[in-house]
Design a protein around this motif. Structure first.
Motif, mmCIF file in Angstrom:
data_model
loop_
_atom_site.group_PDB
_atom_site.id
_atom_site.type_symbol
_atom_site.label_atom_id
_atom_site.label_comp_id
_atom_site.label_asym_id
_atom_site.label_seq_id
_atom_site.Cartn_x
_atom_site.Cartn_y
_atom_site.Cartn_z
ATOM 1 N N MET A 1 71.584 158.204 82.378
ATOM 2 C CA MET A 1 71.252 156.775 82.252
ATOM 3 C C MET A 1 69.753 156.606 82.016
ATOM 4 N N LYS A 2 69.409 155.691 81.114
ATOM 5 C CA LYS A 2 67.986 155.457 80.841
ATOM 6 C C LYS A 2 67.339 154.694 81.997
ATOM 7 N N LEU A 3 66.038 154.828 82.106
ATOM 8 C CA LEU A 3 65.316 154.183 83.202
ATOM 9 C C LEU A 3 65.532 152.676 83.168
ATOM 10 N N ALA A 4 65.458 152.081 81.958
ATOM 11 C CA ALA A 4 65.618 150.638 81.830
ATOM 12 C C ALA A 4 66.984 150.194 82.362
ATOM 13 N N THR A 5 68.019 150.981 82.017
ATOM 14 C CA THR A 5 69.368 150.652 82.484
ATOM 15 C C THR A 5 69.425 150.730 84.002
ATOM 16 N N LYS A 6 68.833 151.796 84.544
ATOM 17 C CA LYS A 6 68.817 151.965 86.004
ATOM 18 C C LYS A 6 68.152 150.761 86.668
ATOM 19 N N LEU A 7 67.034 150.356 86.108
ATOM 20 C CA LEU A 7 66.295 149.222 86.669
ATOM 21 C C LEU A 7 67.144 147.948 86.635
ATOM 22 N N ARG A 8 67.812 147.761 85.470
ATOM 23 C CA ARG A 8 68.636 146.558 85.330
ATOM 24 C C ARG A 8 69.726 146.525 86.397
ATOM 25 N N VAL A 9 70.407 147.671 86.556
ATOM 26 C CA VAL A 9 71.471 147.746 87.554
ATOM 27 C C VAL A 9 70.903 147.468 88.945
ATOM 28 N N ALA A 10 69.727 148.061 89.217
ATOM 29 C CA ALA A 10 69.105 147.887 90.536
ATOM 30 C C ALA A 10 68.796 146.410 90.800
ATOM 31 N N VAL A 11 68.245 145.719 89.794
ATOM 32 C CA VAL A 11 67.907 144.306 89.952
ATOM 33 C C VAL A 11 69.166 143.484 90.233
ATOM 34 N N LEU A 12 70.222 143.782 89.465
ATOM 35 C CA LEU A 12 71.476 143.046 89.615
ATOM 36 C C LEU A 12 72.055 143.257 91.014
ATOM 37 N N MET A 13 72.088 144.550 91.432
ATOM 38 C CA MET A 13 72.629 144.863 92.762
ATOM 39 C C MET A 13 71.795 144.190 93.846
ATOM 40 N N GLY A 14 70.480 144.232 93.660
ATOM 41 C CA GLY A 14 69.583 143.611 94.636
ATOM 42 C C GLY A 14 69.887 142.129 94.775
ATOM 43 N N ALA A 15 70.042 141.442 93.629
ATOM 44 C CA ALA A 15 70.290 140.001 93.642
ATOM 45 C C ALA A 15 71.608 139.700 94.346
ATOM 46 N N VAL A 16 72.665 140.463 93.981
ATOM 47 C CA VAL A 16 73.976 140.246 94.605
ATOM 48 C C VAL A 16 73.877 140.496 96.106
ATOM 49 N N GLY A 17 73.179 141.592 96.469
ATOM 50 C CA GLY A 17 73.016 141.937 97.883
ATOM 51 C C GLY A 17 72.310 140.821 98.647
ATOM 52 N N LEU A 18 71.278 140.253 98.019
ATOM 53 C CA LEU A 18 70.512 139.179 98.660
ATOM 54 C C LEU A 18 71.397 137.964 98.915
ATOM 55 N N VAL A 19 72.150 137.552 97.880
ATOM 56 C CA VAL A 19 73.044 136.398 98.019
ATOM 57 C C VAL A 19 74.078 136.661 99.111
ATOM 58 N N GLU A 20 74.613 137.905 99.106
ATOM 59 C CA GLU A 20 75.607 138.286 100.114
ATOM 60 C C GLU A 20 75.032 138.084 101.527
ATOM 61 N N THR A 21 73.815 138.612 101.740
ATOM 62 C CA THR A 21 73.185 138.501 103.063
ATOM 63 C C THR A 21 72.961 137.035 103.434
ATOM 64 N N LEU A 22 72.412 136.258 102.469
ATOM 65 C CA LEU A 22 72.128 134.854 102.745
ATOM 66 C C LEU A 22 73.401 134.111 103.132
ATOM 67 N N CYS A 23 74.508 134.413 102.430
ATOM 68 C CA CYS A 23 75.774 133.740 102.728
ATOM 69 C C CYS A 23 76.325 134.188 104.075
ATOM 70 N N GLN A 24 76.285 135.513 104.322
ATOM 71 C CA GLN A 24 76.849 136.057 105.554
ATOM 72 C C GLN A 24 76.096 135.538 106.782
ATOM 73 N N THR A 25 74.758 135.409 106.682
ATOM 74 C CA THR A 25 73.977 134.973 107.835
ATOM 75 C C THR A 25 74.009 133.471 108.007
ATOM 76 N N GLY A 26 74.619 132.780 107.034
ATOM 77 C CA GLY A 26 74.721 131.331 107.150
ATOM 78 C C GLY A 26 73.536 130.580 106.590
ATOM 79 N N ALA A 27 72.566 131.293 106.003
ATOM 80 C CA ALA A 27 71.430 130.615 105.371
ATOM 81 C C ALA A 27 71.918 129.764 104.209
ATOM 82 N N ILE A 28 72.962 130.239 103.514
ATOM 83 C CA ILE A 28 73.649 129.397 102.535
ATOM 84 C C ILE A 28 74.987 129.003 103.157
ATOM 85 N N ALA A 29 75.216 127.696 103.255
ATOM 86 C CA ALA A 29 76.417 127.223 103.949
ATOM 87 C C ALA A 29 77.676 127.573 103.165
ATOM 88 N N ARG A 30 78.769 127.794 103.855
ATOM 89 C CA ARG A 30 80.037 128.196 103.223
ATOM 90 C C ARG A 30 80.537 127.172 102.206
#
Ligand SMILES: Nc1ncnc2c1ncn2[C@@H]1O[C@H](COP(=O)(O)OP(=O)(O)OP(=O)(O)O)[C@@H](O)[C@H]1O
Ligand SMILES: [Mg+2]
Lengths: 250, 269
Positions: A1-30
């Motif tokens: 995998m090219k570095l750019a692709t790796k970075l893109r995947v990492a950014v996407l995963m990071g964003a999804v992970g962040l939203v997941e945490t915010l929702c799970q902790t209740g920072a974003i209401a259900r």
């Protein structure tokens, strides 16, 4: 995998992970948003129960109809306008202003004209996509190097042979760009129309879930459309790369 | 009607331009090329050399005068016996090198065996053997130009028009390609008109060199080189070679200065 692709995947995963945490902790209401993991499981259940089949088929058929018409009409219109410089001078400013018109405002009119069936949304999808195809056809034809046309004359090729053997292949990369944009625009036109007012389709189901405070279904469907568009886009991208590789471009 | 292979009488070319006054690009030109002659054209940049080629080939209609090839007037259609290599890269990027070279033969409906034979021969001649399956995008500018030369040669034209075909090559390769071109010329007996900006190339290769004025290009003088038919690039070492190039330069110096001044806007014609 090219570095750019790796970075893109990492950014996407990071964003999804962040939203997941915010929702799970209740920072974003259900009732605002459900965690991505629940979107996925909800989507899985819908797919497994076969509940999306009908709407998905309906939306995809409408997109295909709009897209096919846009590609054919856009290409023919581009070729004709290119061939007649006077028409070209008249049309050019209209084409460049085309996307400042919110095509959706005509949607009610089409419903009045054709009824609440699939035709109005196909027309909207077509109207969104056709200009992109026309513009890119013109662009492609403009960029056929004059020396290639001279070469065709040295080989004493007629109009048809020149068109098919020289002009089309020379313009092909631009035509492909037109097709790619037309795919995206016809999706937007069709799903958007379904969302506003229709009797079925993925956009309609999202709207329906929204009005019924059914967040699980709504987000599952949004996820589904995102995934669908992403797969279509990536396939087109891969296909384009393959075509360019066939001409020796890396 | 003269029995010359190519005959131009009083040929001019004026380009009509929307919203501007017409541009006199060429002529008047009178020129006879005899069959089997190697004729080179030199002239300052923008003097109308490529225009001359277009008019001879029938790609561009003369504004006045007549062009005839093998006794037949040329109007709007490129005669079958004419091969053209353009100044700009005209290789087809969607075809491999060998398919590019075979393009004209395929158009003519030549059978596969003969096509393959001629393509193989042209690949070898142009030093493209290792690139038969490559695409133009994978080649250098000079190699692409060689593909275009090969694509023209395989059709075995009786009149070959070349517009700065070696422009993208380094000096050594130019000399070698010049030798190849001379071999080919002797073998096929074709008539060649070569446009070049390199005076030494013109002097080394041709029987006669037409020296053009600044735009609108006319022939200031046609210089006879007097070389034997069996010449090659070693001729550059002979004292006569210096005489010929010296003559070309003395004719061109003033014209090139003029052309440069038009381009920089220092003077108007
Ligand atoms: N299609 C055209 N329309 C208008 N003007 C043109 C056209 N083609 C060429 N010209 C002009 O005619 C003149 C002669 O051009 P031409 O290309 O024949 O010169 P050239 O001697 O081949 O130049 P170069 O040394 O740069 O190859 C130039 O001033 C050019 O700008
Ligand atoms: Mg030129």
């Amino acid at each position: 995998m090219k570095l750019a692709t790796k970075l893109r995947v990492a950014v996407l995963m990071g964003a999804v992970g962040l939203v997941e945490t915010l929702c799970q902790t209740g920072a974003i209401a259900r009732f605002t948003m459900i965690p991505p993991s629940e979107m996925a499981s909800s989507l899985w259940r819908l797919l497994y129960a076969g509940k999306l089949q009908t709407d998905m088929t309906r939306t995809l058929l409408a997109v295909c109809a709009a897209l096919t018409a846009a590609i054919v009409v856009g290409f023919v219109a581009g070729a004709v306008v290119h061939a007649i410089p006077r028409v070209r001078r008249t049309i050019d400013p209209l084409l460049s202003a085309y996307y400042s018109v919110p095509v959706f405002v005509f949607y009610p009119m089409f419903i009045v004209l054709f009824g609440l069936n699939d035709i109005p949304k196909i027309i909207i999808g077509f109207l969104y996509a056709v200009a992109a195809m026309t513009i890119n056809t013109l662009n492609g034809l403009d960029r056929v190097a004059p020396v290639l046309l001279k070469t065709a004359r040295v080989f004493r090729m007629g109009r048809a042979a020149t068109g098919f053997r020289v002009v089309l292949p020379a313009a092909a990369p631009y035509l492909f760009t037109g097709v790619k944009l037309a795919v995206a625009y016809s999706f937007i036109g069709v799903v958007g129309s379904e969302f506003i007012l229709s009797s079925g389709g993925l956009g309609y189901q999202i709207g329906f879930a929204y009005h019924n405070f059914d967040n699980r279904t709504m987000y599952a469907l949004i996820l589904f459309i995102l995934g669908l568009v992403m797969i279509v886009n990536m396939s087109l991208h891969a296909w384009e790369k393959m075509l360019m590789a066939r001409r020796g471009y890396q | 009607m003269s029995d010359a292979h190519v005959a131009l009488k009083g040929v001019t070319r004026v380009y009509q331009r929307a919203g501007q006054e017409p541009l006199e690009a060429l002529g008047p030109i009178d020129l006879d090329l005899s069959a089997g002659e190697f004729f080179a054209v030199v002239g300052p940049s923008g003097c109308g050399k490529s225009t001359l080629l277009d008019v001879i080939a029938g790609l561009s209609q003369a504004s006045a005068g007549t062009v005839s090839i093998e006794g037949k007037p040329v109007r709007g259609v490129v005669p079958e016996s004419v091969g053209v290599v353009f100044q700009d890269d005209a290789s087809f990027p969607w075809l491999t090198v060998e398919d590019n070279i075979a393009f004209g033969l395929n158009r003519q409906g030549m059978d596969a065996a003969e096509t393959n034979r001629r393509v193989a021969q042209a690949l070898a001649l142009m030093g493209l053997n290792d690139f038969a399956r490559a695409y133009p995008a994978q080649l250098s500018g000079g190699m692409r130009q060689r593909v275009c030369i090969a694509r023209t040669l395989v059709l075995q034209p009786r009149l070959i028009l070349l517009d700065e075909p070696f422009g993208a090559l380094d000096q050594q390769t130019r000399l070698l390609m010049g030798d190849e071109l001379l071999n080919l010329w002797r073998k096929t007996g074709a008539t060649i008109l070569l446009i070049t900006h390199a005076l030494d190339e013109a002097a080394m290769l041709s029987d006669r060199v037409g020296v053009m004025s600044a735009r609108p290009g006319r022939f200031l003088e046609i210089v006879e080189t007097g070389w034997p038919r069996g010449r090659d690039s070693t001729i550059v070492a002979s004292p006569d070679f210096g005489r010929v190039t010296g003559r070309l330069w003395s004719l061109l110096r003033a014209e090139s200065l003029k052309a440069m001044q038009y381009q920089t806007g220092a003077a108007r014609p």
